[in-house]
Motif scaffolding. Sequence first.
Motif, PDB file in Angstrom:
ATOM      1  N   PHE A  24       0.807  -1.214   0.000  1.00 26.96           N
ATOM      2  CA  PHE A  24       0.000   0.000   0.000  1.00 26.96           C
ATOM      3  C   PHE A  24       0.846   1.272   0.000  1.00 26.96           C
ATOM      4  O   PHE A  24       0.368   2.326  -0.403  1.00 26.96           O
ATOM      5  N   THR A  25       2.087   1.164   0.432  1.00 28.28           N
ATOM      6  CA  THR A  25       3.015   2.287   0.239  1.00 28.28           C
ATOM      7  C   THR A  25       3.270   2.483  -1.248  1.00 28.28           C
ATOM      8  O   THR A  25       3.228   3.601  -1.770  1.00 28.28           O
ATOM      9  N   LEU A  26       3.507   1.388  -1.952  1.00 25.25           N
ATOM     10  CA  LEU A  26       3.731   1.467  -3.394  1.00 25.25           C
ATOM     11  C   LEU A  26       2.467   1.900  -4.124  1.00 25.25           C
ATOM     12  O   LEU A  26       2.528   2.602  -5.139  1.00 25.25           O
ATOM     13  N   ALA A  27       1.301   1.503  -3.595  1.00 21.87           N
ATOM     14  CA  ALA A  27       0.043   1.941  -4.200  1.00 21.87           C
ATOM     15  C   ALA A  27      -0.087   3.459  -4.122  1.00 21.87           C
ATOM     16  O   ALA A  27      -0.546   4.108  -5.062  1.00 21.87           O
ATOM     17  N   ALA A  28       0.320   4.037  -3.008  1.00 26.60           N
ATOM     18  CA  ALA A  28       0.268   5.492  -2.864  1.00 26.60           C
ATOM     19  C   ALA A  28       1.181   6.176  -3.876  1.00 26.60           C
ATOM     20  O   ALA A  28       0.876   7.258  -4.374  1.00 26.60           O
ATOM     21  N   TYR A  86      -3.756  10.347  -3.837  1.00 19.49           N
ATOM     22  CA  TYR A  86      -5.199  10.139  -3.999  1.00 19.49           C
ATOM     23  C   TYR A  86      -5.670  10.373  -5.440  1.00 19.49           C
ATOM     24  O   TYR A  86      -6.828  10.128  -5.755  1.00 19.49           O
ATOM     25  N   ASP A  87      -4.778  10.819  -6.300  1.00 25.73           N
ATOM     26  CA  ASP A  87      -5.134  11.088  -7.689  1.00 25.73           C
ATOM     27  C   ASP A  87      -5.158   9.806  -8.513  1.00 25.73           C
ATOM     28  O   ASP A  87      -4.322   8.908  -8.326  1.00 25.73           O
ATOM     29  N   GLY A  88      -6.053   9.745  -9.463  1.00 26.37           N
ATOM     30  CA  GLY A  88      -6.035   8.690 -10.474  1.00 26.37           C
ATOM     31  C   GLY A  88      -6.251   7.300  -9.909  1.00 26.37           C
ATOM     32  O   GLY A  88      -6.789   7.101  -8.826  1.00 26.37           O
ATOM     33  N   LEU A  89      -5.813   6.317 -10.694  1.00 29.74           N
ATOM     34  CA  LEU A  89      -5.968   4.904 -10.341  1.00 29.74           C
ATOM     35  C   LEU A  89      -4.664   4.324  -9.827  1.00 29.74           C
ATOM     36  O   LEU A  89      -3.579   4.792 -10.170  1.00 29.74           O
ATOM     37  N   THR A  90      -4.787   3.275  -9.023  1.00 27.29           N
ATOM     38  CA  THR A  90      -3.616   2.549  -8.545  1.00 27.29           C
ATOM     39  C   THR A  90      -4.030   1.102  -8.313  1.00 27.29           C
ATOM     40  O   THR A  90      -5.168   0.724  -8.568  1.00 27.29           O
ATOM     41  N   TRP A  91      -3.092   0.299  -7.848  1.00 18.30           N
ATOM     42  CA  TRP A  91      -3.373  -1.107  -7.590  1.00 18.30           C
ATOM     43  C   TRP A  91      -3.342  -1.364  -6.097  1.00 18.30           C
ATOM     44  O   TRP A  91      -2.414  -0.944  -5.395  1.00 18.30           O
ATOM     45  N   ALA A  92      -4.353  -2.049  -5.584  1.00 14.20           N
ATOM     46  CA  ALA A  92      -4.379  -2.513  -4.201  1.00 14.20           C
ATOM     47  C   ALA A  92      -4.524  -4.028  -4.262  1.00 14.20           C
ATOM     48  O   ALA A  92      -5.603  -4.544  -4.537  1.00 14.20           O
ATOM     49  N   GLY A  93      -3.415  -4.721  -4.059  1.00 12.69           N
ATOM     50  CA  GLY A  93      -3.425  -6.145  -4.330  1.00 12.69           C
ATOM     51  C   GLY A  93      -3.618  -6.346  -5.822  1.00 12.69           C
ATOM     52  O   GLY A  93      -3.087  -5.589  -6.636  1.00 12.69           O
ATOM     53  N   PRO A  94      -4.428  -7.324  -6.220  1.00  9.60           N
ATOM     54  CA  PRO A  94      -4.637  -7.573  -7.639  1.00  9.60           C
ATOM     55  C   PRO A  94      -5.720  -6.710  -8.268  1.00  9.60           C
ATOM     56  O   PRO A  94      -6.054  -6.901  -9.427  1.00  9.60           O
ATOM     57  N   VAL A  95      -6.269  -5.757  -7.506  1.00 12.28           N
ATOM     58  CA  VAL A  95      -7.412  -4.977  -7.971  1.00 12.28           C
ATOM     59  C   VAL A  95      -7.005  -3.541  -8.261  1.00 12.28           C
ATOM     60  O   VAL A  95      -6.364  -2.885  -7.431  1.00 12.28           O
ATOM     61  N   MET A 127      -7.986   0.287  -8.568  1.00 12.56           N
ATOM     62  CA  MET A 127      -9.028   1.121  -7.963  1.00 12.56           C
ATOM     63  C   MET A 127      -8.546   2.552  -7.852  1.00 12.56           C
ATOM     64  O   MET A 127      -7.339   2.822  -7.943  1.00 12.56           O
ATOM     65  N   PRO A 128      -9.459   3.507  -7.636  1.00 10.53           N
ATOM     66  CA  PRO A 128      -9.043   4.889  -7.431  1.00 10.53           C
ATOM     67  C   PRO A 128      -8.146   5.012  -6.200  1.00 10.53           C
ATOM     68  O   PRO A 128      -8.324   4.283  -5.210  1.00 10.53           O
ATOM     69  N   GLY A 129      -7.208   5.942  -6.259  1.00  4.34           N
ATOM     70  CA  GLY A 129      -6.338   6.161  -5.112  1.00  4.34           C
ATOM     71  C   GLY A 129      -7.117   6.458  -3.848  1.00  4.34           C
ATOM     72  O   GLY A 129      -6.737   6.045  -2.754  1.00  4.34           O
ATOM     73  N   GLN A 130      -8.235   7.171  -3.988  1.00  3.85           N
ATOM     74  CA  GLN A 130      -9.076   7.510  -2.838  1.00  3.85           C
ATOM     75  C   GLN A 130      -9.575   6.255  -2.127  1.00  3.85           C
ATOM     76  O   GLN A 130      -9.622   6.189  -0.896  1.00  3.85           O
ATOM     77  N   VAL A 131      -9.954   5.247  -2.913  1.00  2.00           N
ATOM     78  CA  VAL A 131     -10.454   4.003  -2.333  1.00  2.00           C
ATOM     79  C   VAL A 131      -9.307   3.186  -1.751  1.00  2.00           C
ATOM     80  O   VAL A 131      -9.425   2.595  -0.673  1.00  2.00           O
ATOM     81  N   ALA A 132      -8.176   3.171  -2.438  1.00  2.00           N
ATOM     82  CA  ALA A 132      -7.015   2.420  -1.951  1.00  2.00           C
ATOM     83  C   ALA A 132      -6.577   2.917  -0.579  1.00  2.00           C
ATOM     84  O   ALA A 132      -6.141   2.133   0.271  1.00  2.00           O
ATOM     85  N   ALA A 133      -6.698   4.227  -0.352  1.00  2.00           N
ATOM     86  CA  ALA A 133      -6.343   4.777   0.949  1.00  2.00           C
ATOM     87  C   ALA A 133      -7.236   4.204   2.048  1.00  2.00           C
ATOM     88  O   ALA A 133      -6.765   3.888   3.154  1.00  2.00           O
ATOM     89  N   LEU A 134      -8.526   4.063   1.759  1.00  2.00           N
ATOM     90  CA  LEU A 134      -9.452   3.498   2.735  1.00  2.00           C
ATOM     91  C   LEU A 134      -9.167   2.020   2.975  1.00  2.00           C
ATOM     92  O   LEU A 134      -9.263   1.538   4.107  1.00  2.00           O
ATOM     93  N   VAL A 135      -8.813   1.301   1.913  1.00  2.00           N
ATOM     94  CA  VAL A 135      -8.438  -0.111   2.081  1.00  2.00           C
ATOM     95  C   VAL A 135      -7.202  -0.207   2.970  1.00  2.00           C
ATOM     96  O   VAL A 135      -7.112  -1.067   3.853  1.00  2.00           O
ATOM     97  N   ALA A 136      -6.239   0.691   2.754  1.00  2.00           N
ATOM     98  CA  ALA A 136      -5.006   0.678   3.546  1.00  2.00           C
ATOM     99  C   ALA A 136      -5.293   0.890   5.022  1.00  2.00           C
ATOM    100  O   ALA A 136      -4.781   0.160   5.887  1.00  2.00           O
TER     101      ALA A 136
END
Length: 207
Positions: A61-65, A108-117, A119-128
């Motif tokens: 999730f650091t790399l996702a950010a 929080y901008d754009g898309l990123t990867w959280a695991g194999p999925v 998702m928007p950076g905004q959502v990845a932050a909540l998953v983290a």
Amino acid sequence: MSTPGGPGRTSMETIDLTPATTTVAAVVAGVRDDQLGGPTPCPAMTVADLLDHLHGLTLAFTLAARKEAPPGGHAHRADGSALPDDWRTAITDRLAELARSWSDPAAYDGLTWAGPVEMPGQVAALVAIDEVVVHGWDLARATGQHYDPDEAAVLAALGFAQSFEPPEGAADGGLFGPPVEVPADAPAIDRLAGATGRQPGWTPASA
């Protein structure tokens, strides 16, 4: 929390993970070596497995950010035999870096990867934040430690968990497992445990 500005940015509050990651780091430091083989609220995961999972997901999730691909793919391992010898220091350092990475509004901008999925950076932050707070609870419960996470982080994770809809046909509840019913007036951390498929009163003896 602070609201990032800038042209073209959707309104999104950055999430201060530092209070939550600091609390979880203290729990990690309190794990005894003789507890590594013990059970956790995560089925089939020992304490060592859970620590290895936490070690891996903090990096992911650091790399996702940062919008960077993780080395070796997106799988989050949970293998206690692969836990590094300096795991207390290594996990603490990764927790701190995770918090720093999500303090950058650009995360929080754009898309990123959280695991194999993807998702928007905004959502990845909540998953983290959900991963950190919930697995901190798992680890504290498994090792008999006090756990008092940041209330704002718990509420952010709870809002995400309660809004999560498992894929159609996912009999196991999808990402979290079937939710456990918890009274509406229960403490937020107990409601978060229930929303993520855990019994709030879990102890190693009940495993």
